[in-house]
Scaffold this active site. Structure first.
Site, mmCIF file in Angstrom:
data_model
loop_
_atom_site.group_PDB
_atom_site.id
_atom_site.type_symbol
_atom_site.label_atom_id
_atom_site.label_comp_id
_atom_site.label_asym_id
_atom_site.label_seq_id
_atom_site.Cartn_x
_atom_site.Cartn_y
_atom_site.Cartn_z
ATOM 1 N N CYS A 199 23.333 77.617 9.386
ATOM 2 C CA CYS A 199 22.210 77.883 8.468
ATOM 3 C C CYS A 199 21.521 79.221 8.735
ATOM 4 C CB CYS A 199 21.193 76.744 8.531
ATOM 5 S SG CYS A 199 21.893 75.184 7.998
ATOM 6 N N HIS A 207 14.335 79.382 6.390
ATOM 7 C CA HIS A 207 15.449 78.510 6.032
ATOM 8 C C HIS A 207 14.865 77.183 5.546
ATOM 9 C CE1 HIS A 207 18.830 75.942 6.112
ATOM 10 N NE2 HIS A 207 18.517 75.348 7.237
ATOM 11 N N ASN A 240 18.616 71.087 1.664
ATOM 12 C CA ASN A 240 19.049 72.118 2.616
ATOM 13 C C ASN A 240 20.406 72.649 2.157
ATOM 14 O OD1 ASN A 240 20.111 73.527 4.796
ATOM 15 N ND2 ASN A 240 19.335 72.111 6.338
#
Ligand code: UT7
Length: 352
Positions: free
Chosen positions: A120, A262, A292
């Protein structure tokens, strides 16, 4: 003594294009609750997520990346680049990299093309790679795409992870320019801790754990995450990375107009902001409608904020990410003037 002429400064990398793509199919919490032992209320309270987008069977990460890349190139007003970087944890195949396929799909055969794997944190690592290519004079224009299709690696029966992740891609174009221009990507903080590889992984499919004959190994090919521990690391690492980079750059927390972290989980985003003593109204978040999306999450959040006019030219922007590895990273820039990006299928004016 003859004086040595001063070297010209290395070119800076300036953001000049932004776009994204979300696959049309939306999976709501209610849909998940019909097949998993979970509820909309549990998911919203623990994560702030209400829905996410997923690809159809037969689609792959490169399909998302091509769509996002095309929109970023259109936004930049010039389809030519010297390099294509794809940050992803869900490459189309373990060999070759996905970026050459994406470059070909965009009519960019011949451009340098490679993948960045930092889970990520991939978009921030990719940004540093793009800045490096431009500073070294290797490329004048770079297309960087963060693209992930977690629905292809998350076990649909794993309620802890199936509720969190969504598919999507976000992309930026960077061009060579001056360090004091709006859009110039400035300082970076990057780091890793491979001693905690165990917290986020797909155990099989690589050279460490090969498939055995007669065993399909499916369980080990699924994504696994120790959510509670990851949560704690995400908050402390993201806050530390942001603080360290702001210190190096000489910025105070009050200098940050927009914090674009993020998009792991709304509680993580708010906890990091609290650690940094950053007012919550400066945090950009779209996790509620996309979940996500891994390496796509920061560019998709940028596209969302820019399209809602909450990210205006001149805003001083802090990007911070955290992911498997463990990896983390931050970057700074001042937001440039850009065309309003499109990235939602129903908002599409010029379908590609
Ligand atoms: O890019 C970085 C990626 N990482 C992340 O985004 C994940 C970071 N971690 C998290 O977001 C949170 O840890 C989760 C959302 C994954 C879980 O939230 P939590 O508050 O840490 O819950 P928990 O893991 O402590 O689980 C609490 C309970 C457990 O039951 P028991 O053992 O207390 O009986 C879980 O089995 O909740 C249960 N649970 C669920 N219940 C309903 C786990 N998933 C679900 C679910 N629905 N979907």
């Amino acid at each position: 003594m003859p004086r040595t002429p001063a070297c010209p400064p290395a070119p800076a990398a300036v953001l000049c294009g932004l776009g994204g793509w979300l696959p049309p199919r939306v999976v709501t919490n209610e849909e998940l609750a019909r097949r998993l032992d979970t509820t909309d209320a549990w998911i919203r309270t623990r994560t702030g997520i209400g829905s996410r987008h997923v690809i159809e069977p037969g689609q792959a990460t490169s399909d998302l990346a091509v769509q996002a890349g095309r929109r970023a190139l259109l936004s930049a007003g010039d389809g030519a680049v010297d390099a294509v970087i794809v940050a992803t944890t869900t490459p189309d195949r373990s060999c070759p990299a996905t970026a050459p396929v994406v470059a070909a799909g965009l009519g960019l055969t011949g451009a340098a093309a490679f993948d960045v794997g930092a889970v990520c944190t991939g978009f921030v690592y990719g940004l540093a790679s793009a800045v490096g290519l431009i500073a070294a004079g290797v490329a004048r224009r770079v297309l960087l795409i963060g693209a992930d299709a977690y629905s292809t690696i998350v076990d649909p029966e794993d309620r802890a992870n199936a509720i969190i992740f969504g598919d999507g891609a976000g992309a930026v174009v960077l061009r060579a320019g001056e360090a004091d221009e709006p859009g110039a990507v400035g300082h970076f903080d990057l780091g890793s801790d491979g001693t905690r590889e165990d917290l986020i992984m797909v155990a099989a499919g690589g050279s460490r754990q090969r498939p055995s004959p007669g065993e399909d190994g499916r369980r080990d090919r699924h994504f696994s995450m120790r959510g509670k521990e990851v949560y704690r690391h995400a908050v402390t690492r993201m806050a530390a990375s942001a603080r360290s980079m702001l210190g190096d750059a000489g910025w105070k927390i009050d200098d940050v107009d927009r914090f674009v972290p993020h998009q792991a989980n709304l509680r993580i985003i708010h906890s990091v902001a609290e650690e940094l003593q950053l007012p919550l109204d400066r945090c950009v978040s779209n996790v509620g409608t996309v979940g996500n999306t891994g390496a796509a999450s920061i560019p998709l959040a940028l596209a969302d904020a820019a399209s809602r006019d909450t990210l205006r030219p001149g805003a001083r922007v802090l990007l911070t990410a955290f992911g498997g590895g463990l990896t983390w990273g931050s970057a700074l820039l001042t937001w440039p003037e850009l065309p309003v990006p499109t990235y939602r299928p129903h908002e599409e004016k010029n379908p590609a």
